[in-house]
Design an enzyme around this catalytic site. Structure first.
Site, PDB file in Angstrom:
ATOM      1  N   GLU A  56       0.861  -1.188   0.000  1.00  0.00           N
ATOM      2  CA  GLU A  56       0.000   0.000   0.000  1.00  0.00           C
ATOM      3  C   GLU A  56       0.896   1.237   0.000  1.00  0.00           C
ATOM      4  OE1 GLU A  56      -3.394   2.172   2.781  1.00  0.00           O
ATOM      5  OE2 GLU A  56      -2.691   0.164   3.309  1.00  0.00           O
ATOM      6  N   ASP A  67      -5.078   9.443   9.021  1.00  0.00           N
ATOM      7  CA  ASP A  67      -3.704   9.113   9.373  1.00  0.00           C
ATOM      8  C   ASP A  67      -3.341   9.577  10.773  1.00  0.00           C
ATOM      9  OD1 ASP A  67      -3.450   8.160   6.802  1.00  0.00           O
ATOM     10  OD2 ASP A  67      -2.616  10.026   6.015  1.00  0.00           O
TER      11      ASP A  67
END
Length: 262
Positions: A56, A67
């Site tokens: 990824e 995130d």
């Protein structure tokens, strides 16, 4: 040399082959350009050779919503190096053949719109991108990119949270391609000490309604986590810990973490 056809079919064939061999899937996450663009392809090669099933690739973005601190810092380092989405696509167009593992872009919808949806999908296909994860694109809005994405034959991987209703879990599972990304914690990415005991039942339900592999992500950071979560999932996605190990150039722990799936 045999020509490889990348895309959704390549991703799904790779994951299914792993499962059919009785193995678990391990997908490391990296931030493209963390350490500069020159380090991007060597990092992909390192993870490929260490046994990653797929990789990824995070795209640096100024306003990430999913995130945690580690990935945000990696994104900032990449931006400080001037790394952009077009740079990443351009280098993959030249160097993709050096990496065997499928490549999945994790990005937000804004960079895709800025690039131009049709042009992005076309260029991503040429660059050998096999799948997309777009955390801020809800299931109800996927039609915004669907036609161009389908023409490029790139898988759209859906995330499913712990708090979703069973009905919504089933809708998300039915729409997901490549694999279903099952978030194991409530909150943002980042290393955790442990996971809730009820995850076993949660994954049992997801696997019963999903036609693609179900992978556990968010908070996975130790070999013990990998072993625990692969007892009831098809594999794991590891981000923050991978970024830290790469930043520390700790190849020994990196390989141990990936091998914990075996």
């Amino acid at each position: 040399m045999q020509t490889v056809t990348y895309g959704k079919d390549y991703l799904e064939a790779t994951l299914n082959e792993t499962i059919n061999e009785g193995k678990k899937i391990f997908i490391p996450y990296i931030m493209a350009g963390d350490g500069g663009l020159d380090s991007f392809i060597p990092t992909l090669q390192k993870l490929d050779e260490a046994g990653a099933t797929a990789i990824e690739v995070g795209i640096p973005f100024s306003d990430p919503v999913a995130d945690g601190p580690t990935i945000q810092e990696a994104g900032k380092r990449a931006q400080d190096h001037g790394v952009t989405l077009p740079h990443i696509i351009d280098i993959l167009k030249e160097e993709r053949i050096k990496i065997q593992a499928p490549i999945i872009f994790m990005t937000y919808i804004n960079p895709i719109y800025k690039y131009g949806v049709d042009q992005f999908m076309l260029d991503a296909k040429v660059a050998g991108v096999d799948g997309l994860i777009i955390p801020d694109l809800p299931l109800e809005q996927t039609s915004l990119i669907e036609k161009a994405r389908e023409q490029a034959n790139i898988a759209q991987i859906q995330l499913v949270s712990l708090t979703s209703s069973k009905e919504r879990m089933e809708k998300i599972a039915a729409a997901s391609q490549g694999f279903l990304y099952a978030v194991t914690v409530n909150g943002i990415t980042g290393a955790r000490q442990s996971f809730d005991d009820s995850l076993s039942e949660h994954f049992q339900h997801l696997k019963s309604v999903s036609s693609v592999p179900v992978l556990a992500g968010f908070g996975v950071s130790t070999p013990d986590h990998v072993k625990q979560l692969t007892q009831y999932s098809d594999g794991v996605i590891v981000g923050s810990k991978i970024i830290n190990l790469l930043h520390e150039q700790n190849d020994k722990e990196l390989k141990e973490l990936i091998k914990a799936k075996d």
